[in-house]
Design a protein around this motif. Sequence first.
Motif, PDB file in Angstrom:
ATOM      1  N   GLN A  82      -4.888   2.336   0.495  1.00  0.00           N
ATOM      2  CA  GLN A  82      -4.655   2.925  -0.831  1.00  0.00           C
ATOM      3  C   GLN A  82      -3.386   2.352  -1.458  1.00  0.00           C
ATOM      4  O   GLN A  82      -2.480   1.890  -0.757  1.00  0.00           O
ATOM      5  CB  GLN A  82      -4.511   4.441  -0.709  1.00  0.00           C
ATOM      6  CG  GLN A  82      -5.700   5.132  -0.044  1.00  0.00           C
ATOM      7  CD  GLN A  82      -5.427   6.594   0.231  1.00  0.00           C
ATOM      8  OE1 GLN A  82      -4.803   7.290  -0.575  1.00  0.00           O
ATOM      9  NE2 GLN A  82      -5.893   7.085   1.381  1.00  0.00           N
ATOM     10  N   PHE A  83      -3.317   2.411  -2.797  1.00  0.00           N
ATOM     11  CA  PHE A  83      -2.165   1.926  -3.548  1.00  0.00           C
ATOM     12  C   PHE A  83      -1.669   3.009  -4.500  1.00  0.00           C
ATOM     13  O   PHE A  83      -2.464   3.790  -5.034  1.00  0.00           O
ATOM     14  CB  PHE A  83      -2.533   0.692  -4.380  1.00  0.00           C
ATOM     15  CG  PHE A  83      -2.935  -0.512  -3.591  1.00  0.00           C
ATOM     16  CD1 PHE A  83      -1.990  -1.430  -3.168  1.00  0.00           C
ATOM     17  CD2 PHE A  83      -4.270  -0.733  -3.261  1.00  0.00           C
ATOM     18  CE1 PHE A  83      -2.353  -2.556  -2.445  1.00  0.00           C
ATOM     19  CE2 PHE A  83      -4.654  -1.847  -2.551  1.00  0.00           C
ATOM     20  CZ  PHE A  83      -3.698  -2.766  -2.126  1.00  0.00           C
ATOM     21  N   GLU A  84      -0.361   3.016  -4.715  1.00  0.00           N
ATOM     22  CA  GLU A  84       0.191   3.842  -5.783  1.00  0.00           C
ATOM     23  C   GLU A  84      -0.169   3.190  -7.120  1.00  0.00           C
ATOM     24  O   GLU A  84      -0.431   1.980  -7.194  1.00  0.00           O
ATOM     25  CB  GLU A  84       1.715   3.946  -5.644  1.00  0.00           C
ATOM     26  CG  GLU A  84       2.203   4.629  -4.370  1.00  0.00           C
ATOM     27  CD  GLU A  84       1.919   6.135  -4.345  1.00  0.00           C
ATOM     28  OE1 GLU A  84       1.359   6.660  -5.344  1.00  0.00           O
ATOM     29  OE2 GLU A  84       2.243   6.783  -3.327  1.00  0.00           O
ATOM     30  N   ASN A  85      -0.172   3.968  -8.189  1.00  0.00           N
ATOM     31  CA  ASN A  85      -0.565   3.455  -9.505  1.00  0.00           C
ATOM     32  C   ASN A  85       0.307   2.299  -9.981  1.00  0.00           C
ATOM     33  O   ASN A  85      -0.181   1.365 -10.631  1.00  0.00           O
ATOM     34  CB  ASN A  85      -0.543   4.585 -10.539  1.00  0.00           C
ATOM     35  CG  ASN A  85      -1.660   5.598 -10.307  1.00  0.00           C
ATOM     36  OD1 ASN A  85      -2.699   5.267  -9.749  1.00  0.00           O
ATOM     37  ND2 ASN A  85      -1.442   6.833 -10.733  1.00  0.00           N
ATOM     38  N   LEU A 107      -3.686   5.323   4.730  1.00  0.00           N
ATOM     39  CA  LEU A 107      -2.738   4.945   3.670  1.00  0.00           C
ATOM     40  C   LEU A 107      -2.675   3.439   3.471  1.00  0.00           C
ATOM     41  O   LEU A 107      -2.258   2.959   2.406  1.00  0.00           O
ATOM     42  CB  LEU A 107      -1.343   5.494   3.989  1.00  0.00           C
ATOM     43  CG  LEU A 107      -1.210   7.024   4.041  1.00  0.00           C
ATOM     44  CD1 LEU A 107       0.227   7.426   4.341  1.00  0.00           C
ATOM     45  CD2 LEU A 107      -1.678   7.650   2.728  1.00  0.00           C
ATOM     46  N   GLN A 138       1.703   0.012  -8.191  1.00  0.00           N
ATOM     47  CA  GLN A 138       1.333  -1.208  -7.477  1.00  0.00           C
ATOM     48  C   GLN A 138       0.025  -1.784  -8.028  1.00  0.00           C
ATOM     49  O   GLN A 138      -0.127  -2.998  -8.164  1.00  0.00           O
ATOM     50  CB  GLN A 138       1.197  -0.922  -5.979  1.00  0.00           C
ATOM     51  CG  GLN A 138       2.473  -0.444  -5.309  1.00  0.00           C
ATOM     52  CD  GLN A 138       3.579  -1.480  -5.372  1.00  0.00           C
ATOM     53  OE1 GLN A 138       3.448  -2.598  -4.864  1.00  0.00           O
ATOM     54  NE2 GLN A 138       4.692  -1.116  -6.012  1.00  0.00           N
ATOM     55  N   THR A 151       0.851  -1.196   0.000  1.00  0.00           N
ATOM     56  CA  THR A 151       0.000   0.000   0.000  1.00  0.00           C
ATOM     57  C   THR A 151       0.885   1.244   0.000  1.00  0.00           C
ATOM     58  O   THR A 151       2.115   1.151  -0.115  1.00  0.00           O
ATOM     59  CB  THR A 151      -0.910   0.007   1.236  1.00  0.00           C
ATOM     60  OG1 THR A 151      -0.096   0.031   2.419  1.00  0.00           O
ATOM     61  CG2 THR A 151      -1.805  -1.225   1.266  1.00  0.00           C
ATOM     62  N   LYS A 152       0.270   2.404   0.177  1.00  0.00           N
ATOM     63  CA  LYS A 152       1.012   3.660   0.164  1.00  0.00           C
ATOM     64  C   LYS A 152       1.889   3.860   1.411  1.00  0.00           C
ATOM     65  O   LYS A 152       2.683   4.794   1.451  1.00  0.00           O
ATOM     66  CB  LYS A 152       0.050   4.841   0.035  1.00  0.00           C
ATOM     67  CG  LYS A 152      -0.544   4.998  -1.364  1.00  0.00           C
ATOM     68  CD  LYS A 152      -1.370   6.271  -1.457  1.00  0.00           C
ATOM     69  CE  LYS A 152      -1.893   6.480  -2.882  1.00  0.00           C
ATOM     70  NZ  LYS A 152      -2.684   7.730  -3.000  1.00  0.00           N
ATOM     71  N   CYS A 153       1.747   3.017   2.411  1.00  0.00           N
ATOM     72  CA  CYS A 153       2.572   3.134   3.625  1.00  0.00           C
ATOM     73  C   CYS A 153       4.038   2.858   3.288  1.00  0.00           C
ATOM     74  O   CYS A 153       4.356   1.868   2.616  1.00  0.00           O
ATOM     75  CB  CYS A 153       2.098   2.160   4.692  1.00  0.00           C
ATOM     76  SG  CYS A 153       0.416   2.469   5.268  1.00  0.00           S
ATOM     77  N   TYR A 169       2.375   2.823   8.751  1.00  0.00           N
ATOM     78  CA  TYR A 169       1.216   1.935   8.694  1.00  0.00           C
ATOM     79  C   TYR A 169       0.383   2.037   9.975  1.00  0.00           C
ATOM     80  O   TYR A 169      -0.853   2.072   9.933  1.00  0.00           O
ATOM     81  CB  TYR A 169       1.679   0.486   8.484  1.00  0.00           C
ATOM     82  CG  TYR A 169       0.573  -0.523   8.634  1.00  0.00           C
ATOM     83  CD1 TYR A 169      -0.373  -0.700   7.628  1.00  0.00           C
ATOM     84  CD2 TYR A 169       0.452  -1.290   9.789  1.00  0.00           C
ATOM     85  CE1 TYR A 169      -1.403  -1.619   7.767  1.00  0.00           C
ATOM     86  CE2 TYR A 169      -0.568  -2.206   9.936  1.00  0.00           C
ATOM     87  CZ  TYR A 169      -1.491  -2.367   8.928  1.00  0.00           C
ATOM     88  OH  TYR A 169      -2.517  -3.272   9.065  1.00  0.00           O
TER      89      TYR A 169
END
Length: 292
Positions: free
Chosen positions: A140-143, A137, A145, A123-125, A131
């Motif tokens: 959610q995911f970066e694009n 965060l 990932q 995830t975005k962590c 975390y």
Amino acid sequence: MFSENDLKKLVEQVLIEMTSKETVETEKVKETECCEISNEVLPDLLEVDIKKQLLVKNPEDMQGYLKMKEHTPARVGIGRCGPRYLTETMLRFRADHAAAQDAVFNDVSQEFIDETKVFAVKTKCIDKDEYLTRPDLGKQFENDQIAIFKEKCVKKPQVQIYFSDGLSSTAIEANVKDVLPAIIQGLEGYGITVGTPFFVKYGRVGAMDVISEELEAEVTCVLIGERPGLVTAESMSAYITYKGTVGMAEARRTVVSNIHMGGTPPVEAGAHIADIIKLMLEKKASGTDLKL
């Protein structure tokens, strides 16, 4: 000739030398004893079944005492020494607390991920500290990932299963190897197709909504580590939803919790989860809308 005073001084000097010698020898013996290394292996307190542990001396009703302990993992009948805990009780408490901390702060090992033959995304962590302090965060995911699991996973699966560390990496390593095959085997027995399993690092439950949307899964199931306590650090949950979407109500999730050897055994839990997923596909519902 010696005078009486000279004789007294001589005796005093001899006594002082004798006393000093004995003190030095005693200290040497103590130092030697302290430096001795024992090859004895100390017992692992966490291997002791607390439900069978008899810590109250001479209980009036021993069978009743043990029967009561069989029905709860709580620390009942732990004995005392005056107003204080017994040493063994205190050490067990500290050992259980340390196990809970390790479950939260340790990561699922790369060796374990390799053994389960899955790929991993995160995830975005950035790390474990973020975390724990930024739950948002963990959903959610970066694009980049998202691109990884969209490329490697089957599109529009009937059922998408993945596992995530959550708040207990220990729970994942203790249970996934038994639960995941049991779920897949159960679903395949019902003629239900399963997508590509994978691992999500630093994942919260809400991350499943993104995965459900991106892969267009009919049912999504995440196996995730529960918050550990002093009873066990190995408890895992399964959160399952029918056509999950980002921002959906929590009431749309169905949960199977307390998956561990002291609760619902992993293989049994896997079969139960497969039955629930089959029912979800039939009823096209999950959470409070699904009547189990």
